[in-house]
Design a protein around this motif. Sequence first.
Motif, PDB file in Angstrom:
ATOM      1  N   TYR A  62      -7.843   0.824 -13.002  1.00  0.00           N
ATOM      2  CA  TYR A  62      -8.825   1.449 -12.185  1.00  0.00           C
ATOM      3  C   TYR A  62      -8.745   0.858 -10.733  1.00  0.00           C
ATOM      4  O   TYR A  62      -8.748  -0.497 -10.743  1.00  0.00           O
ATOM      5  CB  TYR A  62     -10.264   1.182 -12.897  1.00  0.00           C
ATOM      6  N   SER A  63      -9.006   1.551  -9.683  1.00  0.00           N
ATOM      7  CA  SER A  63      -9.191   1.011  -8.289  1.00  0.00           C
ATOM      8  C   SER A  63     -10.271   1.714  -7.869  1.00  0.00           C
ATOM      9  O   SER A  63     -10.518   2.853  -7.971  1.00  0.00           O
ATOM     10  CB  SER A  63      -7.878   1.284  -7.828  1.00  0.00           C
TER      11      SER A  63
ATOM     12  N   HIS B  15       0.652   2.152 -11.791  1.00  0.00           N
ATOM     13  CA  HIS B  15      -0.354   2.343 -10.772  1.00  0.00           C
ATOM     14  C   HIS B  15      -0.345   1.742  -9.600  1.00  0.00           C
ATOM     15  O   HIS B  15      -0.503   2.435  -8.499  1.00  0.00           O
ATOM     16  CB  HIS B  15      -1.463   2.121 -11.635  1.00  0.00           C
TER      17      HIS B  15
ATOM     18  N   HIS C 101       0.547   3.087  -5.427  1.00  0.00           N
ATOM     19  CA  HIS C 101      -0.351   2.803  -4.335  1.00  0.00           C
ATOM     20  C   HIS C 101       0.310   2.495  -3.076  1.00  0.00           C
ATOM     21  O   HIS C 101      -0.266   2.605  -1.959  1.00  0.00           O
ATOM     22  CB  HIS C 101      -1.562   1.875  -4.847  1.00  0.00           C
TER      23      HIS C 101
ATOM     24  N   TYR D 252     -11.332   9.346 -11.069  1.00  0.00           N
ATOM     25  CA  TYR D 252     -10.078   8.991 -11.676  1.00  0.00           C
ATOM     26  C   TYR D 252      -9.722  10.128 -12.550  1.00  0.00           C
ATOM     27  O   TYR D 252      -8.518  10.769 -12.262  1.00  0.00           O
ATOM     28  CB  TYR D 252      -9.826   7.663 -12.429  1.00  0.00           C
TER      29      TYR D 252
END
Length: 750
Positions: free
Chosen positions: A21-22, A331, A335, A413
């Motif tokens: 998660y970001s 992930h 990014h 998300y």
Amino acid sequence: MSIGSRIVTFFCLFLAALLSYSAIDIACAADPVLPRVVIRHHELFVQIVPHQHVLIVKDRLVLEVPQQKIPIRVSLASTLQIDHIALVQELAGTKSLTLDVPFTIERGPTPESAQQIMIPPQVAAAGLVTLDVHYHGVINDPPRDPRHLRFVTPSETAGHIGPEGVYISSESSWYPDVPESLSTYALQVAVPAGWTVVTQGKAGESRACPARLCRDDNMVMTEWAVTQPSEALTLVANTFVSMSRDWTAKTGQRIRLSTYLFPDDAHLAEEYLDATARYLDAYIPLLGPYPFEKFAVVENFFASGLGMPSFTLLGSGIIKRHYVQPYALGHEIVHSWIGNAVFNRAERGNWVEGLTTYLANYYWHELMGDRAQALDQRRLMVQSYNLHVPPERDYPVAQFTQKLDEHDNAIGYQKAAMLFHLLRQEVGEEIFWRTLKEIVAQYRGRYAEWRDLERVFTEKSRQDLRWFFAQWLEQDGAPVLSLSEAIARPVVGAPVFQLEATIVQSNKLFHLPLQMRIRMEDGHEQILTVPLRSLREAISVTLPARPISIDLDPEFMAFRRIARQSLPPVLNHYVTDRRRSVLTAFTDEPGHPSPFREIVARIETQEQQKLAGERTAIASLAPDGLLPQEGSVLVLGGPESRSGIQSILAHHCGERVALNDRGVTVMGTEHEGAGLALLASCHRVDRPGSVVTVLYAASQQAVAKVARLLFFYGWNSFVLFKDGAVAVRGEWPLVSDRMEVRLDASNPIR
Ligand SMILES: [Zn+2]
């Protein structure tokens, strides 16, 4: 939040196997009145003295002043003290003249807010202006334990310099900054010998710092150059063991891959370098050239999962856990393009996390040809939305800015990732991937918003996609789909059947392609995709054999609202129920509390952060085995309560699982042994939407081995552990989306 942006990845126990998660936080809206001064370049000379928490800096700033007579205003941490500021004037040759300039300081509303430094308008003419800012001070905000217990979030700090490590980011305001500046950086950073600095861009030479420059003896100075404009600069330092590989991607691009790990974990370097190479080789063809010269995996002294341009900063705990999966390292690498090369002002709508989740957490599996994993990820995305986002707490994807909890995660998300999956089905494979690449190329080094994505997809697909973005982005909710009837009729004179069925949307109308699987009498099946365009969509298909049943969206290609009672029952049903009870059915031995106690204690701690109106009751399993009136129930127990637990299972799970004196039977298979533990969830037959989850262990040792990891298995209906390792797991099938086809033989088609 402060100036600039950062990416924070939260680690979640519940979904560790699913996603990372970001959230990107950006604040500080542009000054609406004056054209803004922005910073184009920083040339920093930085000395860091970790054991004193001290930073000593000279920053030569190149500012772009759009017109005369506007004041220059930069922010800096309130714990840093300006020594002096000078205007630099270039003279002939390499000479320059510096003139001290006046400045005033405005303190922020709280002691933590950055100070604003104002340089009066008469100082600088329009054009490029060079200023030397000399300052020093302390950055000492030791990371605290995360506040959220359901999530394992990054430890909270605005930045720290200490003997345990250095982490300073745009949030620390450790260099003078102006909102929305995209700058390049040249750095010389001096740290004590034995320490290594890592930042964005490319490392240059390291050498002993000459006495005339550095305050202490025995400091080592390293050069770094960030040649691509970046919205923020993060710098870390520690006593790393570094390892590098000059690597060439399959496309021929040369990239330096590095790890900076603590000595204890240095042996993991190869694993991280190999995984990095694997992800880069997969995503370069999809997204275009990797935007930076290097990628580094850097170990952090506090819990974190931060993705910065050209490096990722991962807490020690997860580095040790081999954090190389697609939802993890993959992930962070995606990014590099999405978020760190193409920027996003998250407060105007965060599309970066949905797309990164789609590409890394989900699409990786498709790319690797793992259809089962890909299907499972789609199922989890749909299921997570349905469990974590009850209709009354839903909001449009466009309103998502950053994730604070599972509920935001499910929208920003997971639903957002499915939006890209639906967009791909809408515009088609070739256009989808070509357009993504085009967006990265067009917006590299710039900000992009949802509407920019819409514009480029509209252009490239030559389709009007307004309805698509209005439906999936700007409005909340999801279609509620069901089959109202399905009738098969034989066709006279041909060995075929005609199937007629109606698909009903009982929420507002959504347009989407809907997959259906038709099973036929001869064992064959046919997959159909129907474009839904109305609330009642009639279909008529000719089939080579008599159809028996129809499954709606069997592979989770669509995004839809499914009632809690229609989803496969899982532990997360219990977690997301507003009423929960824990029933204890174990005994403590004198002086030896049962390992089940640990689970109860953890649940009690989590109670403190529940939403208003939510509660968990903790009680002993009643001798009559009756469950509480309402809500979901978690039963914890061992052989001493076997018959009580078995009667609960028999009532709610039927024959899927059973306990007996030898062990456990799951889906007809018997398992034996003292190391067995079973986690099984079934819908409460008397309370639709609630579940009964049982954690049964054959021995104390068996409980002890699974207690800590229990909530990792939140998305499975059953998990059977043997000596702490998963032996079997899975979900009870989703039955409600299947409709039996009625045969109408008396009314054949002529
Ligand atoms: Zn992210």
